[in-house]
Enzyme design. Structure first.
Site, PDB file in Angstrom:
ATOM      1  N   LYS A  22       0.833  -1.200   0.000  1.00  0.00           N
ATOM      2  CA  LYS A  22       0.000   0.000   0.000  1.00  0.00           C
ATOM      3  C   LYS A  22       0.876   1.262   0.000  1.00  0.00           C
ATOM      4  O   LYS A  22       0.655   2.185  -0.792  1.00  0.00           O
ATOM      5  CB  LYS A  22      -0.903   0.011   1.244  1.00  0.00           C
ATOM      6  CG  LYS A  22      -1.612   1.328   1.485  1.00  0.00           C
ATOM      7  CD  LYS A  22      -2.495   1.291   2.703  1.00  0.00           C
ATOM      8  CE  LYS A  22      -1.820   1.605   4.005  1.00  0.00           C
ATOM      9  NZ  LYS A  22      -1.447   3.025   4.199  1.00  0.00           N
ATOM     10  N   ASN A  23       1.863   1.297   0.887  1.00  0.00           N
ATOM     11  CA  ASN A  23       2.654   2.516   1.034  1.00  0.00           C
ATOM     12  C   ASN A  23       3.636   2.747  -0.108  1.00  0.00           C
ATOM     13  O   ASN A  23       4.240   3.809  -0.198  1.00  0.00           O
ATOM     14  CB  ASN A  23       3.400   2.513   2.370  1.00  0.00           C
ATOM     15  CG  ASN A  23       2.459   2.797   3.532  1.00  0.00           C
ATOM     16  OD1 ASN A  23       1.276   3.078   3.325  1.00  0.00           O
ATOM     17  ND2 ASN A  23       2.979   2.711   4.747  1.00  0.00           N
ATOM     18  N   ASP A 130       4.366  20.367   7.472  1.00  0.00           N
ATOM     19  CA  ASP A 130       5.226  21.546   7.349  1.00  0.00           C
ATOM     20  C   ASP A 130       6.507  21.255   6.561  1.00  0.00           C
ATOM     21  O   ASP A 130       7.016  22.133   5.855  1.00  0.00           O
ATOM     22  CB  ASP A 130       5.576  22.087   8.752  1.00  0.00           C
ATOM     23  CG  ASP A 130       6.180  21.014   9.652  1.00  0.00           C
ATOM     24  OD1 ASP A 130       5.580  19.928   9.772  1.00  0.00           O
ATOM     25  OD2 ASP A 130       7.260  21.253  10.216  1.00  0.00           O
TER      26      ASP A 130
HETATM   27  C1  UD1 Z   1       4.401   7.098   6.373  1.00  0.00           C
HETATM   28  C2  UD1 Z   1       3.581   5.849   6.174  1.00  0.00           C
HETATM   29  C3  UD1 Z   1       2.989   5.378   7.503  1.00  0.00           C
HETATM   30  C4  UD1 Z   1       4.103   5.210   8.537  1.00  0.00           C
HETATM   31  C5  UD1 Z   1       4.956   6.468   8.620  1.00  0.00           C
HETATM   32  C6  UD1 Z   1       6.177   6.293   9.527  1.00  0.00           C
HETATM   33  C7  UD1 Z   1       2.766   6.133   3.908  1.00  0.00           C
HETATM   34  C8  UD1 Z   1       1.610   6.396   3.015  1.00  0.00           C
HETATM   35  N1  UD1 Z   1       2.522   6.162   5.232  1.00  0.00           N
HETATM   36  O1  UD1 Z   1       3.522   8.117   6.864  1.00  0.00           O
HETATM   37  O2  UD1 Z   1       2.339   4.135   7.291  1.00  0.00           O
HETATM   38  O3  UD1 Z   1       3.529   4.965   9.808  1.00  0.00           O
HETATM   39  O4  UD1 Z   1       5.439   6.842   7.321  1.00  0.00           O
HETATM   40  O5  UD1 Z   1       6.959   5.238   9.087  1.00  0.00           O
HETATM   41  O6  UD1 Z   1       3.864   5.863   3.457  1.00  0.00           O
HETATM   42  N2  UD1 Z   1       6.175  15.052  10.482  1.00  0.00           N
HETATM   43  C9  UD1 Z   1       6.142  16.410  10.738  1.00  0.00           C
HETATM   44  N3  UD1 Z   1       6.056  17.271   9.669  1.00  0.00           N
HETATM   45  C10 UD1 Z   1       6.005  16.838   8.385  1.00  0.00           C
HETATM   46  C11 UD1 Z   1       6.031  15.457   8.135  1.00  0.00           C
HETATM   47  C12 UD1 Z   1       6.122  14.575   9.208  1.00  0.00           C
HETATM   48  O7  UD1 Z   1       6.184  16.837  11.890  1.00  0.00           O
HETATM   49  O8  UD1 Z   1       5.907  17.684   7.472  1.00  0.00           O
HETATM   50  C13 UD1 Z   1       6.283  14.096  11.606  1.00  0.00           C
HETATM   51  C14 UD1 Z   1       5.035  13.218  11.766  1.00  0.00           C
HETATM   52  O9  UD1 Z   1       4.043  13.859  12.520  1.00  0.00           O
HETATM   53  C15 UD1 Z   1       5.612  11.997  12.454  1.00  0.00           C
HETATM   54  C16 UD1 Z   1       7.014  11.890  11.829  1.00  0.00           C
HETATM   55  O10 UD1 Z   1       7.305  13.174  11.311  1.00  0.00           O
HETATM   56  O11 UD1 Z   1       5.735  12.222  13.831  1.00  0.00           O
HETATM   57  C17 UD1 Z   1       7.139  10.857  10.719  1.00  0.00           C
HETATM   58  O12 UD1 Z   1       6.062  11.005   9.826  1.00  0.00           O
HETATM   59  P1  UD1 Z   1       6.135  10.629   8.278  1.00  0.00           P
HETATM   60  O13 UD1 Z   1       7.327   9.782   8.009  1.00  0.00           O
HETATM   61  O14 UD1 Z   1       5.966  11.867   7.479  1.00  0.00           O
HETATM   62  O15 UD1 Z   1       4.823   9.748   8.124  1.00  0.00           O
HETATM   63  P2  UD1 Z   1       3.971   9.639   6.823  1.00  0.00           P
HETATM   64  O16 UD1 Z   1       4.864   9.853   5.657  1.00  0.00           O
HETATM   65  O17 UD1 Z   1       2.736  10.451   6.947  1.00  0.00           O
END
Ligand code: UD1
Length: 422
Positions: A22-23, A130
């Protein structure tokens, strides 16, 4: 709303296929926005999140063709974004699937303007975007957040040196896709190293992009004028693989998972071996044989290649019935222990202190009605239900349908007594 009824206590035994990831599929589908030529994906899992993404792309003007294959073989999806005319991701779709934010980078790069709804919070935490915005701004986009939407504009993005404050998977993917059509070189530092990022880079390179370093924490992208069509097979789902390994391990069974690889799962396999399982990686399969009772294993989630947060809930379930006490630390999301309260309803002994859970294994769990709160939390309840005595009813299983293709059929093929009821 559908429910899952599970009569626990059967050791799972047999062989099942693993679906496409999925991811990996979600960002790959968005990559098709970067070209006017058709892009074909095979081994696309038949999941609600994929349906939502295709609906989103279709309402932007992308021509979507989807042919269903048999369970485990995945769908073949062809996307033609030549007539893209509505580069907007509305709240109604983004709120059900946060990964919709992945259209942001490709759209601003290809058509120069997009409006994407802010995803807002979700059950497991605030999850801001962000870093996606910071990266696009550094590449010269004008980005405003207005009325709950990210409104991004750029005549042509410019290559830049980008650094993300934390490792973000979809953030890395969004910026990597945007940089493919930018003018000059982009370097993403502190990039996510997840295998899904590598799968996306492989597809983009097949479309004519010039990306190197995917899989390391520095990715370099030389921008090109345009990308062309390609055909790409979606990689196997490592989280689905890990989930079935846990389910079989918890029930004391034996399984062969086909169409997958142990290469993406080192941290998970290590922990399952510490728990007492015998695991053998074959060329395109994994075999696991579980001991009569598992040993508790402590773990700490962190970005790849460390232990994945998406496997934390499933390990909480196996620790709940293992011998000994485990300390489980969640470092990625601030609110990802909601399954603990439901597991406690089944008789688990779990204490939570901030981002740490202390799980003392009990000799047996007892079936009860529990509520699924998010995708992986639901998977942990299924595992607990498979080992619990008596019947477990899992409500709100639409979460499972977002991420596990044919879950009830696959479990039934291993001998589980599961039934989906309307
Ligand atoms: C992806 C996966 C999800 C997995 C996660 C962590 C997909 C579709 N989803 O989610 O299944 O649980 O990686 O392995 O691939 N953050 C910020 N600002 C940002 C972006 C992220 O603060 O702009 C923080 C998030 O709140 C979180 C951390 O960074 O605490 C990691 O998040 P991120 O790796 O971005 O998760 P997703 O990409 O949404």
């Amino acid at each position: 709303m559908d429910k899952l009824l599970i009569s626990g206590g059967v050791a799972l035994v047999g062989e099942i296929p693993v679906s496409g990831a999925k991811n990996a599929a979600l960002p790959l589908l968005c990559a098709a926005l970067l070209t006017r030529e058709p892009v074909t994906f095979t081994h696309v899992p038949h999941l609600n999140d994929i349906g939502t993404m295709l609906k989103l792309l279709a309402q932007m003007g992308v021509k979507v063709t989807r042919e269903a294959e048999k369970l485990g073989a995945g769908d073949t999806v062809t996307l033609d974004a030549s007539a893209l005319d509505n580069p907007v991701a509305p709240y109604e779709l983004v709120k059900t699937m946060r990964a919709a934010i992945l259209v942001l980078g490709p759209l601003v790069a290809r058509v120069g303007e997009t409006k994407v709804s802010l995803p807002g919070g979700c059950a497991i935490g605030a999850r801001p975007v962000d870093q996606h915005i910071k990266g696009l701004t550094a590449m010269g986009a004008e980005v405003a957040v207005e009325h709950g939407y990210v409104h991004a504009r750029a005549s042509r993005l410019k290559g830049a040196r980008l650094f993300t404050d934390m490792v973000t998977v979809t953030g890395t993917e969004n910026l990597m896709m945007a940089a493919c059509l930018a003018d000059g070189e982009t370097v993403i530092e502190n990039a996510a190293r997840e295998p899904e990022v590598v799968d996306l880079a492989t597809c983009l390179n097949a479309m004519g992009a010039r990306i190197s370093g995917a899989g390391s924490d520095v990715i370099r992208i030389q921008g090109v004028e345009f990308l062309h069509g390609a055909t790409h097979r979606v990689m196997p789902d490592r989280i689905e693989t890990g989930t079935y390994l846990c389910a079989v391990a918890a029930t004391g069974g034996e399984v062969r998972l086909t169409g997958t690889s142990s290469a993406y799962l080192d941290a998970v396999i290590d922990k399952l071996m510490d728990a007492g399982c015998a695991i053998v990686g074959e060329r395109d399969a994994i075999r696991l044989k579980a001991p009569p009772r598992l040993t508790a294993v402590s773990l700490r989630t962190a970005p790849y290649p460390a232990f994945p947060t998406d496997m934390q809930a499933q390990f909480m379930a196996i620790n709940a019935v293992a011998e000994g006490t485990a300390v489980v630390r969640e470092t990625i999301f601030e609110n990802r222990f909601m399954h603990a309260v439901e597991l406690i309803r089944l008789g688990a002994d779990i204490k939570i202190d901030g981002n740490t859970a202390f799980v003392s294994g009990v000799a047996r769990l007892e079936g009860a009605t529990v509520m699924a709160t998010d995708l992986r939390a639901s998977a942990s309840l299924v595992i607990a239900g498979l080992v619990a005595q008596g019947e477990t009813v899992i409500e709100r299983i639409y979460h499972l349908d977002r991420g596990y293709e044919g879950l009830d059929q696959k479990l039934a093929a291993l001998g589980a007594r599961v039934q989906r009821v309307k």
